[in-house]
Design an enzyme around this catalytic site. Structure first.
Site, PDB file in Angstrom:
ATOM      1  N   ARG A   1     -12.523  -0.758   1.071  1.00 26.39           N
ATOM      2  CA  ARG A   1     -13.958  -0.469   1.184  1.00 26.39           C
ATOM      3  C   ARG A   1     -14.807  -1.708   0.886  1.00 26.39           C
ATOM      4  O   ARG A   1     -15.942  -1.808   1.341  1.00 26.39           O
ATOM      5  CB  ARG A   1     -14.333   0.689   0.260  1.00 26.39           C
ATOM      6  CG  ARG A   1     -14.181   0.423  -1.218  1.00 26.39           C
ATOM      7  CD  ARG A   1     -14.141   1.693  -2.033  1.00 26.39           C
ATOM      8  NE  ARG A   1     -12.879   2.395  -1.827  1.00 26.39           N
ATOM      9  CZ  ARG A   1     -12.580   3.561  -2.413  1.00 26.39           C
ATOM     10  NH1 ARG A   1     -13.471   4.148  -3.206  1.00 26.39           N
ATOM     11  NH2 ARG A   1     -11.414   4.144  -2.202  1.00 26.39           N
TER      12      ARG A   1
ATOM     13  N   LYS B   1       0.571  -1.694  -6.938  1.00 24.25           N
ATOM     14  CA  LYS B   1       1.159  -0.409  -6.584  1.00 24.25           C
ATOM     15  C   LYS B   1       2.600  -0.330  -7.068  1.00 24.25           C
ATOM     16  O   LYS B   1       3.316  -1.337  -7.080  1.00 24.25           O
ATOM     17  CB  LYS B   1       1.158  -0.229  -5.059  1.00 24.25           C
ATOM     18  CG  LYS B   1      -0.192  -0.125  -4.388  1.00 24.25           C
ATOM     19  CD  LYS B   1      -0.006  -0.006  -2.890  1.00 24.25           C
ATOM     20  CE  LYS B   1      -1.332   0.048  -2.154  1.00 24.25           C
ATOM     21  NZ  LYS B   1      -2.029   1.325  -2.361  1.00 24.25           N
TER      22      LYS B   1
END
Length: 464
Positions: free
Chosen positions: A313, A239
């Site tokens: 996820r 990020k």
């Protein structure tokens, strides 16, 4: 937060908080006397909704707080929260006739929260004394759960790693007579949690999966799964700095699940509760998982990695597959999963996804009643094709749909790992309040769990 709510009988002296409307202000001031009337005039207090004014009391003795409400009641269910950090330190009580006393008290207490772990001195203390008609025991159960969730989210990752998060789960359950186990490090591979291991293996702090239960074996099964990514660098798809600043909150799903579990156990609801949390740090090292890798899963599906910054996820998928093997009566997962959910609905309105229309309707009704906003979004099956992979059973991100419907496709991915349970619902929460609001101080936030506590208490009331 519970300490700021007490019974009137436990307080020797307190300042009344008087509800006033614009139309009724003159009459109230006539009753309080000229000093109060003059003080309101000097401060230009006209009883605009949710405004307040501290004034001299009757005959110039003592004091009172005037709190402005609308003709129909509070302008916002938690409007009284504006007083929690604005009044002078001391004890207060709601005067006779104050509307929605229980909601008002809850708003006051929720707003009084402060994360003081790293502060040299505590802040000012203000307490609200309530009537016997207010169910203080229930409010304390809710407040303790909310505080646990907020405290965990606000704790920085240097003090809350995978080991510490798993230990917090163990401590909570043991304090209520529950039990379970923690699977750590390479034991995750031995026990068939390959994606939890893959996501967490690059960190110097070993990944874990906590699995704890509470309640009677024969009671309805309620299973909660929470995303416990204690910090998300993005992995090899790292990020940018601006996106990494709040990543201590990426375990917000786990924190909220634990807050809800705290409420369920403290209220002694008649359910068999199970909580499963994969606790990992998505870090970077020579053994980090990569874009293009193909991972096995507990379910048996192979998963192509499209982006290592969509790690939540993956760990959830293994945990969901484990929980689904038991076919619980109600199956809830919570995760700070997608930025797309925030683009669609903002930080204050988490979406939820379920195939169970009756459950969806119950959630909507309970959410409105509890002032715990939630919004249903669709598990739109035609978008499942966006997760197609040419080299594995499924890709874990949308690679063919131009990046559209990010929160929907994330939920669809998770749905592939739940096939036995009929009542499954996924919450894509933000877990954070960007700026102070009534009942919601800036910082880590509990979202959806007050609604779910009410829903579980009502749905399984017959089992108690």
């Amino acid at each position: 937060m519970r300490d700021c709510l007490v019974r009137k009988s436990d307080v020797s002296r307190s300042t009344p908080i008087i509800a006033v409307t614009e139309a009724g202000l003159p009459q109230v001031l006539d009753e309080l006397g000229d000093a109060a009337k003059s003080w309101c005039a000097v401060n230009d207090f006209t009883a605009k909704a949710s405004s307040f004014q501290l004034v001299p009391g009757l005959g110039g003795a003592g004091a009172a707080v005037l709190f402005a409400v609308e003709e129909t009641g509070l302008s916002h269910p938690f409007a009284l929260g504006g007083l929690a950090n604005a009044l002078p330190e001391g004890d207060y009580h709601l005067a006779d006739g104050f509307p929605d006393q229980e909601q008002a008290a809850l708003g006051f207490a929720l707003s009084a929260y402060a994360f003081g772990r790293y502060l040299a001195s505590p802040g000012k203390k203000r307490r609200l004394a309530v009537d016997d008609e207010v169910d203080l025991g229930r409010l304390h159960v809710i407040l303790d759960g909310v505080q646990l969730a907020r405290d965990l989210i606000n704790t920085p990752a240097n003090d809350l790693g995978p080991e510490e998060l798993a230990a917090a789960i163990e401590t909570l359950f043991e304090s209520h007579g529950g039990s379970g186990r923690i699977i750590a490090g390479d034991d995750l591979l031995e026990e068939n949690f390959p994606m939890v291991h893959a996501v967490g293996r690059a960190s110097s702090r070993a990944p874990r999966l906590a699995d704890f239960s509470w309640g009677r074996e024969g009671d309805p099964k309620v299973t909660l799964v929470g995303k416990g990514v204690i910090f998300d660098t993005g992995g090899l798809n790292i990020k940018p700095g601006a996106s990494m600043g709040l990543m201590k909150k990426d375990m917000g799903g786990a924190a909220n699940v634990l807050g809800l579990a705290s409420m369920i156990m403290a209220a002694n609801l008649g359910v068999r509760l199970r909580v499963i949390v994969p606790c990992v740090e998505n870090s970077i090292s020579g053994n980090a998982f990569r874009p293009g890798d193909i991972l096995p899963s507990r379910k048996g599906l192979t998963v192509e990695i499209g982006n290592t910054d969509a790690e939540g996820r993956l760990v959830l998928a293994d945990a969901l597959a484990l929980a689904d093997e038991e076919n619980p009566d109600l199956f809830v997962d919570m995760a700070t999963l997608t930025g797309a959910a925030r683009v669609a609905l903002g930080p204050d309105l988490p979406p939820y996804f379920t195939h169970d229309d009756d459950l969806a309707e119950d959630i909507a009704v309970m959410a409105e009643a509890a002032n715990d906003p939630l919004w249903r979004m669709p598990l739109w099956q035609p978008y499942m094709k966006y997760l197609d992979s040419k080299v594995a059973d499924i890709n874990h991100i949308n690679t063919s749909g131009a990046g559209f419907a990010g929160s929907v496709t994330a939920a669809l991915f998770l749905s592939r790992f739940v096939e036995n349970t009929g009542s499954w619902v996924h919450f894509d929460i933000y877990g954070w309040t960007p700026m102070d609001k009534p009942g919601k101080p800036a910082g880590g936030e509990a979202q959806g769990i007050r609604c779910l506590f009410d829903l579980i208490a009502e749905r399984f009331a017959g089992a108690q």
